[in-house]
Design a protein around this motif. Structure first.
Motif, PDB file in Angstrom:
ATOM      1  N   ASP A 172     -54.282  80.522  15.408  1.00 52.63           N
ATOM      2  CA  ASP A 172     -53.365  81.559  15.874  1.00 52.63           C
ATOM      3  C   ASP A 172     -52.105  80.956  16.488  1.00 52.63           C
ATOM      4  OD1 ASP A 172     -52.810  84.435  16.596  1.00 52.63           O
ATOM      5  OD2 ASP A 172     -52.842  83.558  18.614  1.00 52.63           O
ATOM      6  N   ASN A 173     -50.953  81.489  16.076  1.00 53.10           N
ATOM      7  CA  ASN A 173     -49.640  81.121  16.609  1.00 53.10           C
ATOM      8  C   ASN A 173     -49.277  79.653  16.382  1.00 53.10           C
ATOM      9  OD1 ASN A 173     -47.247  82.083  17.796  1.00 53.10           O
ATOM     10  ND2 ASN A 173     -47.806  81.231  19.782  1.00 53.10           N
ATOM     11  N   GLY A 184     -52.352  88.553  15.919  1.00 56.28           N
ATOM     12  CA  GLY A 184     -53.456  87.858  16.558  1.00 56.28           C
ATOM     13  C   GLY A 184     -53.243  87.899  18.062  1.00 56.28           C
ATOM     14  N   LYS A 235     -51.904  87.444  11.470  1.00 53.58           N
ATOM     15  CA  LYS A 235     -53.028  87.195  10.583  1.00 53.58           C
ATOM     16  C   LYS A 235     -52.568  87.373   9.135  1.00 53.58           C
ATOM     17  CE  LYS A 235     -56.442  88.646  14.023  1.00 53.58           C
ATOM     18  NZ  LYS A 235     -57.633  89.478  14.302  1.00 53.58           N
ATOM     19  N   ASP A 269     -54.869  82.543   9.922  1.00 54.49           N
ATOM     20  CA  ASP A 269     -54.217  82.685  11.214  1.00 54.49           C
ATOM     21  C   ASP A 269     -52.995  81.753  11.299  1.00 54.49           C
ATOM     22  OD1 ASP A 269     -56.130  84.485  11.942  1.00 54.49           O
ATOM     23  OD2 ASP A 269     -57.336  83.062  13.078  1.00 54.49           O
TER      24      ASP A 269
END
Length: 284
Positions: free
Chosen positions: A142-143, A224, A229, A282
């Motif tokens: 994520d990120n 996310g 996502k 992600d």
């Protein structure tokens, strides 16, 4: 009268606008749609056969001699695609305001309804944790920028599960696009042809191709914790059926104080069919 035929014309405008704005819907498996039209119930039973395995095939022990044949037991599972989703966008205005509205106001209003429904349906497909993109096993972080290694991981999963090469896709957020075009090998693949030569049958958001994946950009993916996502998959991963494309209903509400009302709606269903044919990616 005008009230009789204009809603039908507007429905066509809304449908065209809807189809020209959905990124995710055209990428899904629509083979079951003809079986669930208006007046045809609410459920399609999709058969899933256990077949296409090398272990089920017998080799003749001695070529040129007869031998008994071993028959495989045919096992069949069943997945139900249920039509149980309805999205609605509605407006109303006092009749006196309708008299003073610009001549093309209703057309613009209906186009807006088509766009809104398209964004809502795409958002539903991206975020649903049971039958949408969010229902699949996640890769990436994520990120964090999506790397070439993560993309190859998603593609390798499709290869390992014998997913057809045709119909593979990668739906990414604008931020993930910005991440991958900074990688030379990926940027060169996406733009190895001029924009004018992009395939004519590609849908909205199409950017090009990376490896075996047709790449699309959407600003409508699920968030996310901090990033987005994205999704790598193949058409057969999710079945989709539209029972009613965007339809416009127009009437006059007298009881509430003389309002002209315009309502647009669509009805559909979606179902995860092959969980191995997709990976949530992600990233940013």
């Amino acid at each position: 009268t005008m009230a009789t035929y204009l809603p039908e014309v507007w429905s066509k405008i809304a449908s065209v606008t809807y189809r020209s704005n959905t990124v995710i819907v055209p990428l899904l498996d629509h083979r079951w749609e003809p079986a669930i039209g208006v007046g045809m119930g609410d459920t399609v039973n999709i058969p899933g056969f256990a077949q296409n395995q090398a272990s089920d095939v017998a080799t003749r022990s001695t070529f040129g001699t007869g031998a008994s044949v071993t028959f495989n037991a045919t096992t069949e599972s069943q997945t139900q695609l249920v039509i149980n989703k309805m999205q609605i966008d509605a407006y109303r205005m006092p009749v006196e305001m309708s008299l003073q509205a610009m001549t093309n106001y209703n057309t613009l209003l209906v186009e807006g309804i088509g766009q809104a429904l398209a964004l809502k349906v795409d958002s539903d497909l991206a975020s649903d944790g049971t039958d949408g993109f969010d229902a699949f096993t996640a890769i990436g972080t994520d990120n964090v920028d999506v790397t070439e290694s993560v993309i190859l991981q998603g593609e390798t999963n499709l290869d390992d599960n014998n997913a057809p090469v045709e119909g593979r896709y990668f739906v990414m957020s604008p931020a993930t696009r910005a991440s991958i075009i900074q990688i030379d090998v990926l940027r060169n693949q996406l733009y190895d042809k001029s924009t004018g030569n992009l395939k004519a049958d590609a849908g909205p958001g199409y950017m090009g191709k990376i490896y075996t994946l047709d790449c699309y950009m959407s600003n409508n993916l699920e968030s996310g914790t901090s990033g987005k996502k994205n999704f790598i998959g193949q058409t057969e991963a999710i079945a989709f059926a539209s029972q009613q494309e965007p339809k416009i209903v127009k009437d006059l509400n007298v009881e509430d104080g003389l309002f002209n009302q315009v309502v647009g709606y669509c009805v559909y269903g979606r179902k995860q069919v092959k969980s191995a044919f997709g990976r949530e990616v992600d990233g940013k």
